[in-house]
Structures are given as C-alpha cells and as structure tokens.
Design a protein around this motif. Structure first.
Motif, PDB file in Angstrom:
ATOM      1  N   LEU A 181      46.324  34.666  45.961  1.00  0.00           N
ATOM      2  CA  LEU A 181      46.720  35.664  44.964  1.00  0.00           C
ATOM      3  C   LEU A 181      46.063  35.375  43.619  1.00  0.00           C
ATOM      4  O   LEU A 181      45.684  36.306  42.882  1.00  0.00           O
ATOM      5  CB  LEU A 181      48.243  35.674  44.811  1.00  0.00           C
ATOM      6  N   ALA A 200      42.626  36.610  43.830  1.00  0.00           N
ATOM      7  CA  ALA A 200      42.601  38.071  43.769  1.00  0.00           C
ATOM      8  C   ALA A 200      42.732  38.560  42.332  1.00  0.00           C
ATOM      9  O   ALA A 200      42.114  39.569  41.947  1.00  0.00           O
ATOM     10  CB  ALA A 200      43.722  38.643  44.631  1.00  0.00           C
ATOM     11  N   ALA A 255      42.239  42.112  46.709  1.00  0.00           N
ATOM     12  CA  ALA A 255      43.699  42.016  46.775  1.00  0.00           C
ATOM     13  C   ALA A 255      44.241  42.669  48.036  1.00  0.00           C
ATOM     14  O   ALA A 255      45.270  42.241  48.580  1.00  0.00           O
ATOM     15  CB  ALA A 255      44.313  42.661  45.533  1.00  0.00           C
TER      16      ALA A 255
END
Length: 484
Positions: A194, A197, A204
C-alpha cells in the motif's frame, strides 16, 4: 462390642434431641437445595453426632445413624415438637417427629434430574432450620458433591470429556496460529505494498486485487475467533455446549468466503506484480525476516482457504469425541451442517468469480469486476426487435449483461440492473423482462428448457435479494433453497 454400640446410640440420640432452646440455626438452603420446608426444629448447638454420617456398614451409608434415629422416633419423651412453634416436613402440628432426613426422597430427586435446579421449585419456598454444627454440614455437602460427581461421570463419560477437551484445545491453538499468520501477512506484505501504491510505484488496483476489501475483516474476525475458542477451553465443563458456542461464532468465519473466492485472482495478480523490481526487492527483504520463517506470500495466501475448509473437519472430530447422549451432540451436528454449507459456497462462488473475470477480460471492461458480483450463468439468445443476432446474456447476481457474441470486438448492447421492481414473464421460448418505468425487453432462447432455467434463476435471485452486493446472507438464502 454391644456396650460400645449402645453408647454410640445414646450419644447419637442425645445429639439429635429436640429442644426448645433458641439458638442461631444454620440454614440448609446455603449448602443444599434439598431442604426447603420451614420449621423450628432445633438441635442442641455444639453437639455433633458422634457417628460419621459417611460411615459405611454392611454396604450401606449411614446405617447406624438411621437405626439410631428410628429408635429415637419410638420414644414418647424424645423428639416431641411444640405445636405452637414448629412443623416438620408437612406433618400436623400435634404429631411427634424426629429430625430425620428423608434419604429416599433425596435419592429420587437426584435420579430425576441431578444437574438441573428446576426441582427446587417443586418444594415449598419455606426453609427448615436445623441447628447442626458446621462440621456436620460440611460432611453432608461432601456426600452430595460425591453423588453429583458420580452421576455426571455416568452421564457424560470421562473418556469422552477428555477427548472433547483435547479437540477444543487443538481448535483454539490452530486458530491462534492462523490469526498470527494473518497479522504477519498484513505487516510484511500488505502495508508495504500500500505504501508503494501511494508512491505510484505499483498500481493500487493490483494491490486491491491481491488483498481485497475483506482482508481487514478476516484479520479482525480471526483474532476474535481465537479469543472465543480460548475462552471455551478455559471455561470448559462437562455441561458446556460447545456446538452452541461454535454456532454463534460461525458468522465471524463468513468473511473468509469473500477472500477465498478471490484466491485464484489474488494469486494470478501477485505473480504479475512480482515482475516489478520494487516488489521483487520487497520479497527478498522478507526472506530474511525470522518471524516469517522463510514463508512467501503464496504460502500465506492459501491459509485462509485451508482454514475455511478445515472448520468442518475439526467439528466432525469433536462430534466423534462426544457421547451421543450428551446434549451437545445435536448442537455440534447443526454447527457441522452450517460449516459444510460454507464449503459448498466456497466451491461454487470461486467458479462464479473466476467466470466473471474471464467475462471482463473478454469484454475488455475491468469496471464490471466489482466486489461481490458473480457470474451465475450464460445463455445464447436473440433480442427481439433488435438488429443484433447471436447475442449472449450473462446472468450476474445483480445485473443482466447482453453483448454481441459473433464479432471479435464484443460490445455490450444491454445492461439491466436487478431489483425488486423487475419481474419476468415466460411465454414458451421467450422471456419478457419488465422493469418499472422502462420499456420491456424480450429475450428469445434456443429452446423452452433454457427459457425456464433463465426465468427460475433470475426470479430466485430477485426474490432472495441476491442483488444486494454488500449482503452475503442473501446468497446463503438462495443456496439453501437450491440445496433443499
């Protein structure tokens, strides 16, 4: 000897003489539930019976005491009751009665229901106060406890109880390990991905495919399940209904359904992501982590799937370890049925979810791949009053998608959202789809059987509100109806 015997009888009678002396009585209600009637029978304080009530003679318990009390009953001067102040066991006020415990009634009460307290209400709400010493009361309590233990062991079987304890301990230990692995997966893989991302190093959308929206719910539920199973082990008793407690916790395992049905998609996406240099670096770094024990993400991703399939097996072992006369036996069978239903749901949903992904790739439309949507079936149809021929209707749980099927560049020509305002009418090989406020759509199938199947499936999904993507219970209703 005869002299000793007579002396003990005299001591026993003197200990149980009925007097009018006032003293602080010991209520049997505090230690036993079998003496409830009220009376003013008082026995001289600090004069315990010299004969041990637990003493066995000629194979019977308390024989000497009973004989002594029976002899005392025949005496005209001993054991009289003042009619103005007391009554004993429902006898008339003018009747003479000694303080004798009704052993036959006590045994009958134990045989009727040794573990339930419902028999207490069959006695009057009054109390009988007998002025026994604490030592005598403790001895009576020990006898009652021994009788209870004997009856419990006879009803529930000692070996069965030990096996049940071992099985529930194993379930708690494996659930604890599973929750630990979920935490490791979150800490060493999900959170770093994450972060990448957010830096726009990786997509994502790919991270959301590897760890779908149900991952956080699975993590929280696994911790809660581990806590509940541990409490079952700590508070385990012969009368504990494990099946009832497990059944109450089944909803916590439902989050694994969503995660499991996307497992193939998650694994496929992760293999593509590992080709990126930054992701490969993350994988190499995690190999040196001692907590992971050289386990890869592929090995951790499969564990929720295995755990969901393992629940029915563990409950089945618990059923085999439970005696059939145990009240928990039927509760465990009900819990096993529900977990077995979960297994059927997983197998069916996984196929439907994979089919939806293939349809999205075929139509080159990733927007159709949303959380909770499943591809139930496909039919070859023709749309009446339309120039398009040889179309395909894809039946999803929340919508109908019709696209042209002969050209290479397949295009969606019709989308119908399912809701309570949609109804279907079949007429031979044709099915008319009526939606409130819109023009009806007529689909012509190749034969009548396909038309009936389409009408039944779509009408069932609308009736059970399967079109609500956030509500997994609607799918459960439909599946139960199909299984029935």
């Amino acid at each position: 000897s005869t002299t000793d015997y007579e002396q003990k009888v005299e001591e026993t009678l003197s200990a149980f003489k009925v007097t009018k002396e006032k003293s602080e009585p010991i209520a049997f209600r505090q230690t036993s539930r079998f003496f409830k009637k009220k009376g003013t029978i008082a026995i001289k304080e600090n004069t315990p019976p010299s004969v041990d009530i637990a003493h066995k003679q000629n194979g019977s318990c308390g024989t000497l005491l009973e004989e002594s009390l029976v002899e005392g009953r025949s005496s005209s001067t001993e054991g009289k009751i003042n009619a103005k102040h007391s009554r004993l066991m429902g006898l008339k006020r003018d009747r003479v009665q000694s303080a004798v415990i009704d052993l036959s009634r006590l045994q009958q009460t134990l045989n009727d229901n040794p573990l339930s307290r419902s028999n207490v209400h069959s006695f009057p709400s009054q109390q009988t106060f007998v002025n026994w010493t604490k030592e005598a009361v403790q001895k009576l309590t020990v006898i009652e406890s021994a009788v209870r233990g004997c009856l419990v062991r006879r009803k529930y079987k000692v070996n069965s109880l030990l096996m049940r304890k071992n099985v529930i301990t194993e379930i708690a230990d494996t659930e604890k390990n599973f929750s630990k692995n979920m935490i490791l997966m979150d800490e060493f893989f999900r959170k770093p991905l994450l972060s990448l991302a957010e830096q726009k190093v990786v997509a994502a959308s790919d991270v959301s495919l590897v760890f779908n929206k149900s991952f956080e719910q699975c993590l929280r539920n696994s911790i809660e399940l581990s806590k509940r199973f541990r409490e079952m082990c700590v508070n385990f008793k012969a009368t504990t209904l494990l099946g009832e407690k497990i059944g109450e916790s089944i909803y916590l395992a439902s989050a694994l359904l969503v995660f499991t049905m996307d497992y193939n998609i998650s694994l496929k996406t992760w293999k593509e992501m590992k080709k990126a240099g930054c992701v490969r670096t993350l994988v190499d770094m995690n190999l040196n982590e001692k907590e992971l024990e050289n386990r890869t993400l592929e090995q951790l991703l499969i564990q929720p799937v295995q755990r969901l399939m393992r629940y029915p097996m563990l409950v089945d072992v618990l059923i085999k370890a439970t005696y059939k006369r145990n009240p928990d036996y039927e509760c465990l069978k009900n819990a096993y049925t529900q977990f077995e239903l979960f297994s059927n749901v997983v197998n069916e949903r996984t196929k439907m979810r994979d089919g939806l992904q293939e349809m999205c790739e075929e139509l080159n439309n990733a927007d159709l791949f949303v959380m909770g949507r499943l591809l139930v079936s496909k039919y070859q149809v023709e749309v009446k009053d339309s120039k398009k021929k040889g179309c395909i209707v894809c039946v999803c749980n929340d919508m109908l998608i019709v696209y042209s099927g002969k050209t290479k560049d397949k295009t969606v020509i019709l989308e119908i959202k399912l809701s309570g305002s949609v109804n279907l009418v079949q007429n031979g090989k044709s099915v008319v789809i009526n939606e409130y406020g819109k023009a009806p759509v007529t689909l012509v199938f190749s034969d009548k059987r396909n038309a009936e199947s389409f009408n039944k499936v779509v009408s069932g999904m609308i009736l059970d509100e399967w079109y609500v993507l956030d509500d997994d219970r609607s799918y459960g209703k439909l599946l139960v109806n199909l299984l029935n």
